[in-house]
Design an enzyme around this catalytic site. Structure first.
Site, PDB file in Angstrom:
ATOM      1  N   ASN A 126     -38.988 -20.275 -16.093  1.00 19.74           N
ATOM      2  CA  ASN A 126     -38.707 -21.064 -14.833  1.00 19.74           C
ATOM      3  C   ASN A 126     -40.526 -21.949 -14.766  1.00 19.74           C
ATOM      4  O   ASN A 126     -41.077 -21.141 -15.410  1.00 19.74           O
ATOM      5  CB  ASN A 126     -38.860 -19.831 -13.592  1.00 19.74           C
ATOM      6  N   CYS A 127     -39.960 -22.398 -13.852  1.00 22.98           N
ATOM      7  CA  CYS A 127     -42.223 -22.720 -13.146  1.00 22.98           C
ATOM      8  C   CYS A 127     -41.871 -22.556 -12.332  1.00 22.98           C
ATOM      9  O   CYS A 127     -42.799 -23.110 -11.467  1.00 22.98           O
ATOM     10  CB  CYS A 127     -42.021 -24.460 -13.332  1.00 22.98           C
TER      11      CYS A 127
END
Length: 428
Positions: free
Chosen positions: A240-241
Site C-alpha cells: 500500500n501507499c
C-alpha cells in the site's frame, strides 16, 4: 500450528565477495544480488546501499521494509507471491535479526516515506535501529502505477529471500515458539480464560492502497480468519501507499506486535482465538458488509473480547468505530488501537468518526506532529521527494542547508497502529 523463529543476531552489514554471515556480521555480494534482481520483469536498474544505525544517512522515499529470513522447514517464500500457494504458519524459520531490506525509487503513490538513521528523525522510526539494505529500483518506461508498484513489491520480497539464504545452516540460541491448536483444543485447555480475537484492519481501497493475503488483494475478500502464525510467517504483505507513519510494512506484519503480545498472554490471562483480517472498504455499503461480517465472525468464535487495530486514518476511522459498536452491543468487550490526526497543535478532532461504545482506546500518536530533521551527510534516494509525500509539502526540504521539516505522517512506522514503533503512551 507450530512456528519456530530462530533469531540470528546481526550487528553489522558489509559488502563482500559472498553473501554470508560471519559472527554477527552479514556480508552481501552486491554484484550477484543485483544480477538476480534484474531478472524480475520490468526492472531497468537496481542500486544497493547499506545504511547503519547512527550514521547521518537519510533514506527517501521508502516504499516497504522486509525482514530477511530462510525457511528451514515448512512452506518457503511469500506463498502465493514469490512461491507457489502453500499453507504458512508451520515449521522453522531462521531470522536475520537486526537487518531490514528497504525499497526506494521513484514515487508511485504520494504516500511513501522517510527513514533517518540518526538525530530527531531516528527517534520516531523503528527502522533507524536496523541495519538496512537499501534497494533503489528503476523500472522500465510506460508502466502503469499498479505495474510499477507491483515490480517494486516483488523486488523487495525477492531481496529479502536472497539475503535470507545467508541464514541457511545457521543455529541460534534464541528461539521464539508460537504454537496453538484449534478453537476446541485451546478452550478445553483453558476453559475459564476469556476468549480474545484480534481484528486487524487492512488498507484495501484501490488507488495503490492495498494489502495482500497469500497474494490476494484484500479488497477482494470478506473478513477472513487466519492463524496468527500465518501472518508471522509471511502470509500478509504490504503493497500500500497509505501514509508512511501508519503504513504496516511487511516487516511489521512479520513481527506483528499485537499478535506477539496476545501470544504472551495466551494460556495465562486469555485464550487467544486467532486473527480476523478486515478489509477497509471505500463505499458505505462496503463498510457495512465488512463491519457486520467482522462482528459476526467474532461472535461465532465465542469471543469475550476483541482487540481492533486500524491501518491508516480518515475514512477507516468509521470502520473502526462501526466494528466497535457492533461488538459492544453484542456484549463483547472491545479495545481499539488507532493513531490521531489532531493538527499541528494537537487540538483538532483526532478521529473522523466517534461512537459512544468506544470507551477503551489506545492512541499511537498524532500523525500531524511536526518534526525538524537535520542535514544528512548522505541521502539515499531523492530528498526533493518530500514535496510529494503525505506529511510533506513544497519547500519542506531546504536545498541550501539540507534540513527538512515534515509531519510524522512522512516518517515510516512513526505511529504504527500494530505497534513496532518508538512512540509511547502516557496516562494523565
Amino acid at each position: 500450528m507450530k512456528l519456530e523463529l530462530r533469531k540470528i543476531q546481526i550487528n553489522n552489514v558489509e559488502f563482500g565477495n559472498e553473501t554470508k554471515v560471519d559472527g554477527t556480521t552479514l556480508f552481501i555480494d552486491k554484484a550477484s544480488l543485483i544480477e538476480e534482481l534484474k531478472k524480475v520483469p520490468n526492472v531497468k536498474e537496481i542500486k544497493i546501499d547499506i545504511a547503519k544505525p547512527g550514521e547521518k544517512t537519510r533514506i527517501i522515499p521508502v516504499k516497504d521494509v522486509i525482514q530477511p529470513r530462510f525457511k528451514v522447514e515448512g512452506a518457503s517464500g511469500f506463498a502465493g507471491v514469490t512461491s507457489d500457494v502453500a499453507q504458512l504458519g508451520n515449521g522453522i524459520a531462521n531470522v536475520l535479526e537486526g537487518v531490514a531490506v528497504v525499497t526506494i525509487g521513484d514515487i508511485v503513490g504520494f504516500q511513501e516515506g522517510i527513514i533517518d538513521m540518526w538525530g530527531e528523525g531516528a527517534k520516531w522510526t523503528p527502522f533507524s535501529k536496523t541495519n538496512n539494505i537499501v534497494v533503489d529500483i528503476s523500472v522500465i518506461d510506460e508502466l502503469t502505477p499498479h505495474e510499477h508498484e507491483e515490480t517494486c513489491r516483488i523486488i523487495g520480497l525477492k531481496t529479502s529471500e536472497l539475503v535470507g539464504l545467508a541464514a541457511k545452516g545457521l543455529t541460534s540460541d534464541e528461539v521464539e515458539v508460537y504454537e496453538m491448536g484449534d478453537n476446541d483444543e485451546e478452550t478445553e485447555k483453558y476453559p475459564n480464560l476469556p476468549k480474545v480475537v484480534y481484528a486487524e484492519m487492512l488498507i484495501s481501497q484501490g488507488l495503490l492502497h492495498a494489502s495482500y493475503i497469500y497474494g490476494v488483494d484484500s479488497a477482494h475478500i470478506l473478513p477472513t480468519l487466519i492463524s496468527p502464525n500465518e501472518e508471522l510467517d509471511g502470509a500478509v504483505i504490504s503493497g500500500n501507499c497509505v501514509a508512511a507513519c501508519d503504513k504496516i510494512t511487511t516487516y511489521q506484519h512479520q513481527n506483528n506486535a499485537v499478535i506477539k503480545e496476545l501470544y504472551k498472554l495466551h494460556g495465562k490471562e486469555i485464550n487467544f482465538l486467532g486473527v480476523v483480517l478486515v478489509p477497509e472498504m471505500t463505499t458505505l455499503n462496503g463498510k457495512f458488509v465488512s463491519c457486520d461480517y467482522t462482528a459476526k465472525l467474532c461472535k461465532m468464535l465465542g469471543a469475550d473480547g476483541v482487540v481492533v487495530s486500524e491501518e491508516g486514518y480518515g475514512n477507516p476511522d468509521s470502520d473502526l468505530v462501526m466494528i466497535c459498536s457492533r461488538l459492544e452491543k453484542q456484549g463483547i468487550k472491545t479495545v481499539l488501537i488507532t493513531d490521531e490526526c489532531s493538527g499541528w497543535d494537537g487540538m483538532s478532532q483526532p478521529l473522523t468518526d466517534i461512537a459512544k461504545e468506544a470507551v477503551a482506546v489506545v492512541s499511537t500518536g498524532n500523525v500531524s506532529h511536526v518534526v525538524e530533521l537535520g542535514k544528512a551527510d548522505r541521502v539515499l534516494g531523492d530528498p526533493e521527494a518530500v514535496a510529494n509525500i503525505a506529511g510533506g509539502w513544497a519547500g519542506a526540504y531546504n536545498s541550501e542547508d539540507g534540513t527538512m521539516k515534515c509531519e510524522l505522517n512522512a516518517v515510516i512506522g512513526a505511529t504504527s497502529e500494530i505497534g513496532t514503533h518508538n512512540a509511547t503512551v502516557e496516562l494523565y
